[in-house]
Design a protein around this motif. Sequence first.
Motif, PDB file in Angstrom:
ATOM      1  N   GLY A  73      59.580  10.107 -62.222  1.00 57.47           N
ATOM      2  CA  GLY A  73      60.793   9.886 -61.445  1.00 57.47           C
ATOM      3  C   GLY A  73      60.505   9.564 -60.000  1.00 57.47           C
ATOM      4  N   PHE A  74      59.520  10.234 -59.414  1.00 58.62           N
ATOM      5  CA  PHE A  74      59.128   9.936 -58.035  1.00 58.62           C
ATOM      6  C   PHE A  74      58.472   8.553 -57.932  1.00 58.62           C
ATOM      7  CE2 PHE A  74      58.398  14.716 -57.023  1.00 58.62           C
ATOM      8  CZ  PHE A  74      59.758  14.888 -56.818  1.00 58.62           C
ATOM      9  N   ALA A  75      57.639   8.240 -58.906  1.00 58.88           N
ATOM     10  CA  ALA A  75      56.787   7.053 -58.822  1.00 58.88           C
ATOM     11  C   ALA A  75      57.579   5.764 -58.702  1.00 58.88           C
ATOM     12  CB  ALA A  75      55.863   6.981 -60.037  1.00 58.88           C
ATOM     13  N   PHE A  76      58.759   5.703 -59.329  1.00 63.76           N
ATOM     14  CA  PHE A  76      59.545   4.462 -59.339  1.00 63.76           C
ATOM     15  C   PHE A  76      61.008   4.700 -58.994  1.00 63.76           C
ATOM     16  CE2 PHE A  76      55.929   3.804 -62.216  1.00 63.76           C
ATOM     17  CZ  PHE A  76      55.345   2.691 -61.617  1.00 63.76           C
ATOM     18  N   HIS A  77      61.249   5.612 -58.052  1.00 64.31           N
ATOM     19  CA  HIS A  77      62.592   5.838 -57.514  1.00 64.31           C
ATOM     20  C   HIS A  77      63.620   6.061 -58.627  1.00 64.31           C
ATOM     21  CE1 HIS A  77      65.635   4.718 -54.098  1.00 64.31           C
ATOM     22  NE2 HIS A  77      65.521   6.035 -54.308  1.00 64.31           N
ATOM     23  N   ASN A  78      63.228   6.859 -59.630  1.00 66.64           N
ATOM     24  CA  ASN A  78      64.080   7.214 -60.766  1.00 66.64           C
ATOM     25  C   ASN A  78      64.473   6.013 -61.629  1.00 66.64           C
ATOM     26  OD1 ASN A  78      64.243  10.083 -60.311  1.00 66.64           O
ATOM     27  ND2 ASN A  78      65.615   9.645 -58.583  1.00 66.64           N
ATOM     28  N   ALA A  79      63.756   4.914 -61.501  1.00 66.95           N
ATOM     29  CA  ALA A  79      64.055   3.736 -62.325  1.00 66.95           C
ATOM     30  C   ALA A  79      63.506   3.882 -63.738  1.00 66.95           C
ATOM     31  CB  ALA A  79      63.464   2.486 -61.677  1.00 66.95           C
ATOM     32  N   VAL A  80      62.520   4.769 -63.918  1.00 68.98           N
ATOM     33  CA  VAL A  80      61.818   4.904 -65.192  1.00 68.98           C
ATOM     34  C   VAL A  80      62.024   6.306 -65.747  1.00 68.98           C
ATOM     35  CG1 VAL A  80      59.569   4.811 -66.333  1.00 68.98           C
ATOM     36  CG2 VAL A  80      60.085   3.228 -64.455  1.00 68.98           C
ATOM     37  N   SER A  81      62.312   6.391 -67.021  1.00 66.49           N
ATOM     38  CA  SER A  81      62.403   7.691 -67.691  1.00 66.49           C
ATOM     39  C   SER A  81      61.609   7.618 -68.984  1.00 66.49           C
ATOM     40  CB  SER A  81      63.855   8.074 -67.983  1.00 66.49           C
ATOM     41  OG  SER A  81      64.470   7.126 -68.837  1.00 66.49           O
ATOM     42  N   VAL A  82      61.017   8.751 -69.364  1.00 66.62           N
ATOM     43  CA  VAL A  82      60.241   8.809 -70.604  1.00 66.62           C
ATOM     44  C   VAL A  82      60.750   9.982 -71.434  1.00 66.62           C
ATOM     45  CG1 VAL A  82      58.173   7.717 -69.686  1.00 66.62           C
ATOM     46  CG2 VAL A  82      58.480  10.165 -69.392  1.00 66.62           C
ATOM     47  N   LYS A 295      56.363  -4.957 -66.230  1.00 68.64           N
ATOM     48  CA  LYS A 295      56.580  -4.741 -67.659  1.00 68.64           C
ATOM     49  C   LYS A 295      56.878  -3.273 -67.969  1.00 68.64           C
ATOM     50  CE  LYS A 295      53.625  -8.636 -69.024  1.00 68.64           C
ATOM     51  NZ  LYS A 295      52.422  -9.064 -69.797  1.00 68.64           N
ATOM     52  N   ILE A 296      56.911  -2.431 -66.935  1.00 67.69           N
ATOM     53  CA  ILE A 296      57.253  -1.026 -67.132  1.00 67.69           C
ATOM     54  C   ILE A 296      58.765  -0.931 -67.330  1.00 67.69           C
ATOM     55  CG2 ILE A 296      57.283   1.277 -66.091  1.00 67.69           C
ATOM     56  CD1 ILE A 296      54.809   0.485 -64.495  1.00 67.69           C
ATOM     57  N   PRO A 297      59.230  -0.363 -68.437  1.00 68.62           N
ATOM     58  CA  PRO A 297      60.673  -0.313 -68.711  1.00 68.62           C
ATOM     59  C   PRO A 297      61.460   0.340 -67.565  1.00 68.62           C
ATOM     60  CG  PRO A 297      59.439   0.346 -70.648  1.00 68.62           C
ATOM     61  CD  PRO A 297      58.446   0.237 -69.528  1.00 68.62           C
ATOM     62  N   GLY A 298      62.431  -0.381 -67.049  1.00 66.14           N
ATOM     63  CA  GLY A 298      63.288   0.152 -65.997  1.00 66.14           C
ATOM     64  C   GLY A 298      63.022  -0.418 -64.623  1.00 66.14           C
ATOM     65  N   VAL A 299      61.796  -0.855 -64.354  1.00 67.74           N
ATOM     66  CA  VAL A 299      61.446  -1.305 -62.995  1.00 67.74           C
ATOM     67  C   VAL A 299      62.064  -2.666 -62.693  1.00 67.74           C
ATOM     68  CG1 VAL A 299      59.564  -1.888 -61.425  1.00 67.74           C
ATOM     69  CG2 VAL A 299      59.346   0.073 -62.958  1.00 67.74           C
ATOM     70  N   LYS A 300      61.921  -3.617 -63.605  1.00 64.47           N
ATOM     71  CA  LYS A 300      62.537  -4.930 -63.384  1.00 64.47           C
ATOM     72  C   LYS A 300      64.053  -4.793 -63.337  1.00 64.47           C
ATOM     73  CE  LYS A 300      62.482  -9.705 -65.046  1.00 64.47           C
ATOM     74  NZ  LYS A 300      61.916 -10.646 -66.064  1.00 64.47           N
ATOM     75  N   LYS A 301      64.618  -3.912 -64.162  1.00 68.84           N
ATOM     76  CA  LYS A 301      66.064  -3.672 -64.161  1.00 68.84           C
ATOM     77  C   LYS A 301      66.509  -3.115 -62.821  1.00 68.84           C
ATOM     78  CE  LYS A 301      70.100  -3.406 -66.202  1.00 68.84           C
ATOM     79  NZ  LYS A 301      70.862  -4.618 -66.618  1.00 68.84           N
ATOM     80  N   TYR A 302      65.714  -2.241 -62.235  1.00 70.25           N
ATOM     81  CA  TYR A 302      65.995  -1.708 -60.900  1.00 70.25           C
ATOM     82  C   TYR A 302      66.104  -2.851 -59.900  1.00 70.25           C
ATOM     83  CZ  TYR A 302      64.942   0.839 -56.510  1.00 70.25           C
ATOM     84  OH  TYR A 302      64.967   1.342 -55.216  1.00 70.25           O
TER      85      TYR A 302
END
Length: 380
Positions: A73-82, A295-302
Motif C-alpha cells: 500500500g505504501f509502495a504505490f500510493h494504495n494503487a495496488v492491493s494483493v 504492468k503491475i495491476p493498479g498502477v496504470k489505472k492510478y
Amino acid sequence: MSTKATPKNVDPLAAIGARSIPEFEGVHDVWPRGERLRAVRAAAEAYKPRFKAQGQVKAVQSVDIAAAPYPVGFAFHNAVSVPTLPLIAMINRMIVVQYDDWDGNARTLVFEPTMPEGSAEAPFYAQLNELMEKIPGGQRIASTVMLKYYAEPLDALEKLGLSPDDIDFCTFDHLHVQDPRMIMGSSVVVPGESEPRKPLFGNAKMLVHERELATLESLHPMQWAWYVEDGLEGVDPDAFVKFSGDIELGPGLTLLWTPGHTDGNHSLCINTPDGVWVSSENGISIDNWQPELSKIPGVKKYHETYGREICPNANTLEDAQDQYDSMVKEKTMADSCKDDPRFLQILPSTELADWKRFWPVRPTKFQGGISYGTITGSKA
C-alpha cells in the motif's frame, strides 16, 4: 582523502570543492502549486544540458546490501492491493561514486551505506518485527520470504578494493530508518553495546540537507515512525556537512533537492557514458515514475484515473505535491535506458525485488544496479 576540519568562517560547499546550482534557486517556493510544478520542470530542462556538458564521473558501482519487507500500500500510493500477504521486499543498494571535485581533488562518495541493525531500530520496523513474532511461523516467513542479506557496507567496500580511509563523503537520500551513529560513530554507548561506536569510514563526512538533519533533531509525530529517534546521540556535529537546495559536487555529480517524501530528501544525479542516471527512494521501481508503462495491476489505472504522470512511494504524508514535483524533476533529468529507450535511467535507492514469490507485484523493468568505469583504492 583530506582529514582537515573546516574552519567556522569557510563556506562549507567551497571547503569540499562543491557549489550550488543557480537554475533551481527559488523554484520550490513558486506559488501557486501548478506554477511551481512548471517552474521545477523548466529549471530541470534548463540545467540538464549544462550538467551533461560539464563532464562525467570517473567511476560508479553499486553493491546490494539487504532486502527488507515493505507494505504494498505504501509502495504505490494504495494503487495496488494483493489478496495474500500485503508485503513485498525492497533491495537496498549502496552506490560508490568516484569523481573530481571543482578544485580538481579526487573524491570518493558512498551513497546509501545502510546498516541493517540500525534500520531495525526505527519504530515502524521494530513494531513490524514484534508483529511477526506474534504470528505463528511469522519469523520464519519473514526470514525466508522477505529478508535477505547480501553485504555489510564495509564488506561492499572490500569487494570494490576500497578501505574505509578511501572514503571522503557518505550520504543518504533521506534519513528514514537510518542510524547516523552506525556510520559516523558516537561518544555515547549505543544501548546493547559495550563501548562507543567508532566511525565506519574513518574521517569521512556525511553530506546532509539541513532540513533533513533538523527533522531528526526535532521529530514531528507524522515523521516519528520512520526515524531512529536517538540516531544523533553522541555524534560529533562536525561530522556533518550541511547544505541547502541543490548542489554540484563535481563534474557529472549532483545532489538534487527533491523535497516531499521528506523535507530534506535529495537525489543522486550522475552523468555516465550512457547519459544521466538518477537515484532516490521517491519510488521503489520504474513503475512509480512511469506508471503509464506499468504492468503491475493498479498502477496504470492510478495514472489513468487521476491523470498523474507519477505514482509516488507514499509511506509518509509530509507533502505529496512537493514529492510529485520532485519526481518530475528526477524524470526530466534522467536519460533513456540504452537497452530499452521506453524507460528512464532511474535507479531506486531501494528497488522492488524482482522475485516470483511476489507476483504480480514485480517491477515492469528491474534496473538491478549500476556500473561504469573502475573503482580504485589508495593501494591501486
